[in-house]
Design a protein around this motif. Structure first.
Motif, PDB file in Angstrom:
ATOM      1  N   GLY A   1     116.973  -1.482  87.305  1.00  0.00           N
ATOM      2  CA  GLY A   1     118.037  -0.691  86.682  1.00  0.00           C
ATOM      3  C   GLY A   1     118.050   0.211  85.484  1.00  0.00           C
ATOM      4  O   GLY A   1     116.848   0.238  85.008  1.00  0.00           O
TER       5      GLY A   1
ATOM      6  N   PRO B   1     121.023  -3.553  80.215  1.00  0.00           N
ATOM      7  CA  PRO B   1     122.124  -4.330  80.347  1.00  0.00           C
ATOM      8  C   PRO B   1     123.379  -3.916  79.925  1.00  0.00           C
ATOM      9  O   PRO B   1     123.434  -3.095  79.063  1.00  0.00           O
ATOM     10  N   GLY B   2     124.488  -4.329  80.241  1.00  0.00           N
ATOM     11  CA  GLY B   2     125.772  -4.095  79.905  1.00  0.00           C
ATOM     12  C   GLY B   2     126.307  -5.338  79.118  1.00  0.00           C
ATOM     13  O   GLY B   2     125.550  -6.112  78.720  1.00  0.00           O
TER      14      GLY B   2
ATOM     15  N   GLU C   1     125.561  -8.679  80.993  1.00  0.00           N
ATOM     16  CA  GLU C   1     124.176  -8.987  81.125  1.00  0.00           C
ATOM     17  C   GLU C   1     123.661  -9.357  79.685  1.00  0.00           C
ATOM     18  O   GLU C   1     122.710 -10.431  79.336  1.00  0.00           O
TER      19      GLU C   1
ATOM     20  N   PRO D   1     119.812  -9.614  84.197  1.00  0.00           N
ATOM     21  CA  PRO D   1     120.240  -8.455  84.354  1.00  0.00           C
ATOM     22  C   PRO D   1     121.231  -8.511  85.850  1.00  0.00           C
ATOM     23  O   PRO D   1     121.105  -9.300  86.338  1.00  0.00           O
ATOM     24  N   PHE D   2     122.388  -7.464  85.865  1.00  0.00           N
ATOM     25  CA  PHE D   2     122.919  -7.451  87.080  1.00  0.00           C
ATOM     26  C   PHE D   2     123.970  -8.537  87.100  1.00  0.00           C
ATOM     27  O   PHE D   2     123.830  -9.163  88.377  1.00  0.00           O
TER      28      PHE D   2
ATOM     29  N   SER E   1     128.647  -4.341  88.304  1.00  0.00           N
ATOM     30  CA  SER E   1     127.548  -3.814  89.328  1.00  0.00           C
ATOM     31  C   SER E   1     126.833  -4.620  89.865  1.00  0.00           C
ATOM     32  O   SER E   1     126.200  -4.750  90.893  1.00  0.00           O
TER      33      SER E   1
ATOM     34  N   ASN F   1     115.370  -4.028  84.279  1.00  0.00           N
ATOM     35  CA  ASN F   1     115.751  -2.877  83.767  1.00  0.00           C
ATOM     36  C   ASN F   1     114.686  -1.954  83.038  1.00  0.00           C
ATOM     37  O   ASN F   1     113.797  -2.577  82.515  1.00  0.00           O
TER      38      ASN F   1
ATOM     39  N   HIS G   1     123.106   4.183  91.665  1.00  0.00           N
ATOM     40  CA  HIS G   1     123.466   2.794  90.835  1.00  0.00           C
ATOM     41  C   HIS G   1     124.548   2.155  91.180  1.00  0.00           C
ATOM     42  O   HIS G   1     125.677   2.912  91.641  1.00  0.00           O
TER      43      HIS G   1
HETATM   44  N1  URA Z   1     123.491  -2.140  84.960  1.00  0.00           N
HETATM   45  C1  URA Z   1     122.029  -1.998  85.099  1.00  0.00           C
HETATM   46  O1  URA Z   1     121.521  -0.896  85.277  1.00  0.00           O
HETATM   47  N2  URA Z   1     121.425  -2.866  84.774  1.00  0.00           N
HETATM   48  C2  URA Z   1     122.081  -4.290  84.710  1.00  0.00           C
HETATM   49  O2  URA Z   1     121.558  -5.078  84.355  1.00  0.00           O
HETATM   50  C3  URA Z   1     123.512  -4.274  84.621  1.00  0.00           C
HETATM   51  C4  URA Z   1     124.260  -3.258  84.818  1.00  0.00           C
END
Ligand code: URA
Length: 287
Positions: free
Chosen positions: A133, A136-137, A140, A146-147, A151, A173, A251
């Motif tokens: 990906g 992190p947001g 995360e 991650p993720f 999302s 990521n 995404h």
């Molecule tokens: N979006 C991303 O691309 N990666 C993440 O870990 C969370 C959201």
């Protein structure tokens, strides 16, 4: 500053608009004072260097070294140096654990200083499919995985639709540190982090890659084409000695904003699932 509730609310909203939406420490840090102190110390070293220089014989300009070793305040860490450092560190790592340690110790990316976590990976490092990906947001960053936010929940549903879950995939990521306010990472930040994810892919050695969104697709496929053009067509990613088939797709964050595009993501998932099945069949025949 007034501390009336309404003023505080306005102030928090102002910070949130500027991308400051999580408290990192209990005590505030005065970055302006830190910066001033740094400038003063640089200026002091510069003056000391000039004193040393004028107290000895003054060489002609041609004899003078090109740089007295005192960085100008604007230079900070040059991008090329940070990229070279990241490449050297990544190359030295001979296992995923060593790579994680190297990234924890790396100080060449500004994003790291505003993030709580170095988000490395989730899932099984032995999985045949690795998903990459963007970065992190807030969720995360808080959980160090991650993720795991909205999302991530959609990604889990997408994986479940083709019979996969986090025990059967490996997820990482391009950027391991949360960009403030969930902004898109800059090209310079992506360049600095790229050696780490390339080595990460090389060490995890998946059979197949799924690239989610513009940032991983453009960075790993070295193209400026957008995801709408790239998605759905198999490409290849160079990872050390290996060339790994990679499928760019939308995404999940984009799909949450544009649910009508889910039909294309579904086509990509079926395409991915077919490829995974074919590779599994080939491997079974060979054994
Ligand atoms: N979006 C991303 O691309 N990666 C993440 O870990 C969370 C959201």
């Amino acid at each position: 500053m007034s501390t009336e509730p309404v003023r505080l609310e306005e102030l928090l909203a102002w910070y949130a608009d500027a991308g400051v939406d999580v408290p990192l420490r209990d005590e505030p840090v005065n970055r302006f004072a830190e910066h001033e102190a740094k400038l003063k110390s640089i200026e002091k070293s510069r003056q000391a260097a000039t004193r040393r220089q004028t107290s000895s014989a003054i060489p002609s300009p041609a004899d003078r070294p090109p740089n007295l070793g005192v960085p100008s305040p604007q230079l900070a860490i040059p991008n090329t140096q940070a990229v070279e450092d990241a490449m050297a560190l990544a190359a030295q790592a001979s296992s995923l654990e060593e790579l994680r340690e190297a990234m924890l110790g790396f100080e060449g990316c500004n994003l790291k200083f505003g993030a709580r976590s170095t988000v490395f990976a989730d899932g099984s490092p032995l999985a045949r499919l690795m998903i990459v990906g963007e970065g992190p947001g807030a969720d995360e960053d808080a959980q160090g995985l991650p993720f795991v936010g909205r999302s991530g929940q959609l990604l889990d549903k997408m994986l479940a639709a083709i019979g996969l879950d986090r025990t059967k995939v490996y997820i990482s990521n391009i950027i391991p540190w949360r960009p403030p306010g969930n902004r898109k990472p800059t090209p310079a930040e992506t360049d600095i982090c790229l050696p780490f994810i390339r080595r990460h892919i090389e060490l995890a050695a998946p059979d197949t890659l799924l690239l989610l969104g513009n940032t991983p697709s453009q960075a790993l496929l070295e193209t400026s084409d957008g995801i709408t053009r790239l998605r759905g067509a198999w490409k290849e990613v160079e990872a050390g000695e290996r060339t790994i088939p990679a499928l760019p797709s939308f995404h999940p964050a984009f799909l949450l904003r544009q649910p009508a595009q889910k039909r294309y993501a579904w086509r990509d998932l079926l395409n991915l699932s077919r490829r995974l099945q074919e590779t599994a069949d080939t491997q079974t025949k060979q054994t």
